[in-house]
Write an enzyme that holds these catalytic residues in place. Sequence first.
Site, PDB file in Angstrom:
ATOM      1  CG  ASN A 162       2.566  -4.371  -7.028  1.00 35.15           C
ATOM      2  OD1 ASN A 162       1.625  -4.852  -6.392  1.00 35.15           O
ATOM      3  ND2 ASN A 162       3.113  -3.204  -6.748  1.00 35.15           N
ATOM      4  NE  ARG A 179       2.293  -4.896  -2.521  1.00 35.96           N
ATOM      5  CZ  ARG A 179       1.451  -3.889  -2.523  1.00 35.96           C
ATOM      6  NH1 ARG A 179       1.023  -3.397  -3.669  1.00 35.96           N
ATOM      7  NH2 ARG A 179       1.040  -3.369  -1.398  1.00 35.96           N
ATOM      8  CG  HIS A 218       1.114   0.065   2.245  1.00 36.79           C
ATOM      9  ND1 HIS A 218       0.100   0.718   2.901  1.00 36.79           N
ATOM     10  CD2 HIS A 218       0.646  -0.203   1.007  1.00 36.79           C
ATOM     11  CE1 HIS A 218      -0.950   0.840   2.101  1.00 36.79           C
ATOM     12  NE2 HIS A 218      -0.636   0.276   0.938  1.00 36.79           N
ATOM     13  NE  ARG A 225      -7.783  -1.519   0.929  1.00 35.70           N
ATOM     14  CZ  ARG A 225      -6.478  -1.673   0.823  1.00 35.70           C
ATOM     15  NH1 ARG A 225      -5.758  -2.010   1.874  1.00 35.70           N
ATOM     16  NH2 ARG A 225      -5.870  -1.489  -0.331  1.00 35.70           N
ATOM     17  NE  ARG A 281      -6.572  12.172  -8.983  1.00 36.32           N
ATOM     18  CZ  ARG A 281      -5.880  11.293  -9.662  1.00 36.32           C
ATOM     19  NH1 ARG A 281      -4.872  11.681 -10.418  1.00 36.32           N
ATOM     20  NH2 ARG A 281      -6.168  10.014  -9.622  1.00 36.32           N
ATOM     21  N   GLY A 308       0.300   8.081  -4.187  1.00 35.76           N
ATOM     22  CA  GLY A 308      -0.499   9.008  -5.007  1.00 35.76           C
ATOM     23  C   GLY A 308      -0.874  10.304  -4.306  1.00 35.76           C
ATOM     24  CD  GLU A 349       4.039  -0.558  -3.428  1.00 33.93           C
ATOM     25  OE1 GLU A 349       3.428  -0.403  -4.510  1.00 33.93           O
ATOM     26  OE2 GLU A 349       3.461  -0.652  -2.335  1.00 33.93           O
TER      27      GLU A 349
HETATM   28  P1  ADP Z   1      -2.402   2.637  -5.367  1.00 35.38           P
HETATM   29  O1  ADP Z   1      -2.549   2.633  -3.878  1.00 35.38           O
HETATM   30  O2  ADP Z   1      -3.554   1.981  -6.074  1.00 35.38           O
HETATM   31  O3  ADP Z   1      -1.027   2.211  -5.855  1.00 35.38           O
HETATM   32  P2  ADP Z   1      -1.631   5.390  -5.879  1.00 35.38           P
HETATM   33  O4  ADP Z   1      -0.530   5.386  -4.875  1.00 35.38           O
HETATM   34  O5  ADP Z   1      -1.263   5.598  -7.308  1.00 35.38           O
HETATM   35  O6  ADP Z   1      -2.590   4.148  -5.784  1.00 35.38           O
HETATM   36  O7  ADP Z   1      -2.654   6.538  -5.445  1.00 35.38           O
HETATM   37  C1  ADP Z   1      -3.811   6.755  -6.190  1.00 35.38           C
HETATM   38  C2  ADP Z   1      -4.646   7.797  -5.522  1.00 35.38           C
HETATM   39  O8  ADP Z   1      -3.880   9.008  -5.350  1.00 35.38           O
HETATM   40  C3  ADP Z   1      -5.837   8.225  -6.366  1.00 35.38           C
HETATM   41  O9  ADP Z   1      -6.979   7.491  -6.063  1.00 35.38           O
HETATM   42  C4  ADP Z   1      -6.050   9.668  -5.967  1.00 35.38           C
HETATM   43  O10 ADP Z   1      -7.037   9.717  -4.945  1.00 35.38           O
HETATM   44  C5  ADP Z   1      -4.750  10.098  -5.350  1.00 35.38           C
HETATM   45  N1  ADP Z   1      -4.122  11.216  -6.069  1.00 35.38           N
HETATM   46  C6  ADP Z   1      -3.278  11.167  -7.115  1.00 35.38           C
HETATM   47  N2  ADP Z   1      -2.925  12.427  -7.484  1.00 35.38           N
HETATM   48  C7  ADP Z   1      -3.576  13.288  -6.653  1.00 35.38           C
HETATM   49  C8  ADP Z   1      -3.645  14.693  -6.516  1.00 35.38           C
HETATM   50  N3  ADP Z   1      -2.976  15.517  -7.325  1.00 35.38           N
HETATM   51  N4  ADP Z   1      -4.438  15.200  -5.551  1.00 35.38           N
HETATM   52  C9  ADP Z   1      -5.124  14.401  -4.718  1.00 35.38           C
HETATM   53  N5  ADP Z   1      -5.093  13.060  -4.797  1.00 35.38           N
HETATM   54  C10 ADP Z   1      -4.343  12.504  -5.752  1.00 35.38           C
END
Ligand code: ADP
Length: 395
Positions: free
Chosen positions: A12, A93, A181, A241, A285, A330, A381
């Site tokens: 991926n 992917r 997605h 983005r 965060r 995330g 994924e």
């Molecule tokens: P990707 O899209 O790169 O696969 P993820 O799905 O892992 O990324 O999401 C990453 C994002 O999730 C981070 O940039 C962060 O902003 C957000 N994130 C992760 N944990 C938290 C949290 N506890 N509170 C707020 N945002 C979070």
Amino acid sequence: MDTKEPLILTMNGGSSSLKSSLYVGGSQLKCLATASIERIGTTGSTMIMTDRTTGKNEKRAVNAPTHGACVEPLMDSLKDKGNLGDIVAVGHRVVHGGPAYRTHARVTMDMLTELRRIGPYDPEHLPVEIDLIEEFGRRFPSAPQVACFDTAFHRTMPRIAQILPIPRRYAEMGVQRYGFHGLSYAFLMNELTRIAPDKGEGRVILAHLGNGASMAAVSKGQSVETTMGFTPTSGLPMSRRSGDLDPGLVAYLARTERMDAERFHAMVNKESGLLGMSEYSSDLRDLLERESLDSRAAEAVEVFCYQARKWIGALAAALGGLDTLVFSAGIGEHSPVIRARICAGLGFLGVEIDAARNEANARMISRDGCRVTIMVIPTDEEQEIARTVWAMIGS
Ligand code: ADP
């Protein structure tokens, strides 16, 4: 299969990251290990390898100027977790299938030619993904490779949702709304149907909120609308983005700043979204920590939640109502405060969060008796890729 333990490798490749997993194939897939490399192309790249049998993590610095350079350390870290000679297929992917590839398919020379042709659709992802497919073709020449397209999930969108209102000749060239997605959405629908089969058949909004963020409207298991369109830059504002913009902005910046296509592409993909609005960080965060001190951080968070809320309303309209809302990725999986802010004011749709369940990151976070069931489901994924590959080559 003539091997005792047929292994499936998943790849991926993101714009600056690479995730890989090793699965034992079968009706019940078993994940042996996952490895991921972040910050490719910059200094300070790190690789995290997780042994999924013991749960132990190993982290180490790697030299990762390109995605290709990551393959050797990645394979080196996985070789202790399974016999790499037993790899029977590699699943990739692939973000964009363009007009020719509406379903997942085995990689062929013709497919690679077509993916190279549509490279300009998504220059962030497609060239990297093509390089990885070629690299694994050299490493495992007898193992089939399968391209799992993020666009495939949305092939069921009605024609009206696919048309972009620009001159028809562009549609004939493949310019239309595709949506992305899809691997995450397919996984989430599978999970939802497993947990609550009746919900899977209803009107569902899936909110994949990670660094990349989008939502999909799903009716009777089929995608009918989504926030992203021709490229993954559109829809909701994301980490870096922009999401949807006024098309008039392109001409305005070209005239006033002599901004060319490359510069515009970099701005809307790398310098916008949460990072652009806050001028501080692309990570939600960091912005939540800083919002009481810095109005730019506070506004960036509020714009993100406002646009997400607005899209839920739009997707509910496309569905003609809403039964289930699923948060994932995330932000969706880990941030109760953002889920609460997005849902605030959506009571008219029957969307009502239970504060205690939301704080506890429970699986079901809606109030008892409210019309819409709100759920938090972690996405995977890589598992979706492995399942697709096994379904295709397992028999
Ligand atoms: P990707 O899209 O790169 O696969 P993820 O799905 O892992 O990324 O999401 C990453 C994002 O999730 C981070 O940039 C962060 O902003 C957000 N994130 C992760 N944990 C938290 C949290 N506890 N509170 C707020 N945002 C979070």
